[in-house]
Write an enzyme that holds these catalytic residues in place. Structure first.
Site, PDB file in Angstrom:
ATOM      1  N   LYS A 149       1.133  -0.900  -0.245  1.00  0.00           N
ATOM      2  CA  LYS A 149       0.229  -0.135   0.198  1.00  0.00           C
ATOM      3  C   LYS A 149       0.962   1.414   0.105  1.00  0.00           C
ATOM      4  O   LYS A 149       2.227   1.139   0.294  1.00  0.00           O
ATOM      5  CB  LYS A 149      -1.050  -0.081   1.239  1.00  0.00           C
ATOM      6  CG  LYS A 149      -2.257   0.914   1.187  1.00  0.00           C
ATOM      7  CD  LYS A 149      -2.861   0.215   2.519  1.00  0.00           C
ATOM      8  CE  LYS A 149      -4.122   1.731   2.978  1.00  0.00           C
ATOM      9  NZ  LYS A 149      -5.110   2.038   4.050  1.00  0.00           N
ATOM     10  N   SER A 226      -9.440   1.539   3.289  1.00  0.00           N
ATOM     11  CA  SER A 226      -8.588   3.155   3.070  1.00  0.00           C
ATOM     12  C   SER A 226      -7.380   1.675   1.566  1.00  0.00           C
ATOM     13  O   SER A 226      -7.051   2.247   0.715  1.00  0.00           O
ATOM     14  CB  SER A 226      -7.984   3.797   2.958  1.00  0.00           C
ATOM     15  OG  SER A 226      -7.249   3.754   4.190  1.00  0.00           O
ATOM     16  N   SER A 250      -9.258  -1.185   7.472  1.00  0.00           N
ATOM     17  CA  SER A 250      -9.116  -0.588   5.553  1.00  0.00           C
ATOM     18  C   SER A 250      -8.386  -1.616   5.574  1.00  0.00           C
ATOM     19  O   SER A 250      -8.069  -1.843   3.866  1.00  0.00           O
ATOM     20  CB  SER A 250      -8.076   0.613   6.268  1.00  0.00           C
ATOM     21  OG  SER A 250      -8.534   1.924   5.946  1.00  0.00           O
TER      22      SER A 250
END
Length: 290
Positions: A149, A226, A250
């Site tokens: 990420k 997210s 997330s």
């Protein structure tokens, strides 16, 4: 070209959101009968035929799954890939090329990646392949492709945190989590999109584009966030695993939306050089692997 036994494996079939293999155990417009004919061909001819037929089968399966945009996962996932390395049926070079081919074929539509480090991944794969062939494995993660990420710093690489304001922010150090994965022999394929500064559970990003859920190519559905890029990349079969961060769901939300498993990381792992919200997870574990 793929070896003929790869075509014979049902593992070529893309997985459904329910975890089963699409088309497994039933005829696919006559292709099942061709499978047996191909496997009886001379080796060279079988290799060529298997490569063509494998591609045709995957395309057909994608079409039969209404709008499903996924690639067959390399060797079936992380544990199966590590086992395949030990058995010598696949190499890190082949695994990385599989991932890069899937990214080239799918990410233009899915939009999970911010950056792909193709040549560096290939070089790492060559080194891992040579080490494994000489019996110098550093552990079960040696040679496994993964992605991060884009909140997680890697020295010399840009960390945007999903923000247009950080487009040119080059990291000066590598986050502990990334360092440990690389030290364990992991091969970094690239960085994945996130909601801007990870501040949101919906998975959208107006600056970099919103990754789409690969289980429905007909409608642009969100992956949730997210860790939106991490969820999309794994669900689409572009990488066997990806790292996300979780403050209020997330990781858990993308995993739930795309029927993936997720595992929290030991809280002893340091969180330095990770751009994140204040940690307020219900279990105290900020990281996870999809």
């Amino acid at each position: 070209p793929l070896p003929h036994f790869h075509f014979c494996r049902v593992g070529l079939l893309p997985r459904s959101p329910q975890g089963g293999q699409i088309g497994a155990g039933r005829s696919t417009s006559g292709l099942s009968s061709w499978r047996h004919k191909i496997c009886r061909m001379p080796t060279k001819l079988a290799t060529i035929a298997a490569g063509i037929a494998s591609a045709a089968l995957v395309v057909l399966m994608m079409r039969r799954r209404q709008g499903c945009r996924t690639a067959p996962p390399v060797a079936g996932g992380v544990a199966a890939l590590a086992a395949a390395y030990r058995q010598g049926t696949i190499s890190p070079i082949e695994a990385v090329e599989h991932c890069l081919a899937a990214i080239a074929a799918l990410d233009g539509e899915i939009g999970a990646f911010v950056a792909v480090y193709a040549e560096e991944a290939r070089e790492a794969a060559r080194e891992a392949t040579a080490a494994l062939r000489m019996g110098r494995s550093v552990g079960p993660f040696h040679g496994i492709p993964f992605a991060l990420k884009d909140l997680i710093d890697v020295e010399g690489k840009v960390t945007t945190a999903g923000s247009a304001a950080r487009t040119h922010h080059v990291a000066t150090a590598t986050a502990s989590l990334a360092s440990r994965l690389l030290a364990a022999g992991g091969i970094l394929i690239g960085k994945l999109k996130t909601v801007e500064f990870a501040a949101g559970a919906w998975g959208t990003n107006e600056h970099q584009g919103t990754p789409r859920n690969p289980w429905d190519a007909g409608t642009h559905r969100v992956t949730a966030g997210s860790s939106s890029g991490s969820g999309a990349a794994v669900a689409a079969g572009m990488v066997p695993c990806a790292v996300g961060t979780d403050t209020g769901g997330s990781i858990r939300l993308p995993a739930a939306r795309q029927q993936e498993s997720n595992r929290p990381v030991d809280p002893a792992v340091q969180t330095g050089n990770v751009r994140q919200l204040k940690l307020m997870t219900c279990d105290g574990l900020p990281y996870g692997v999809l």
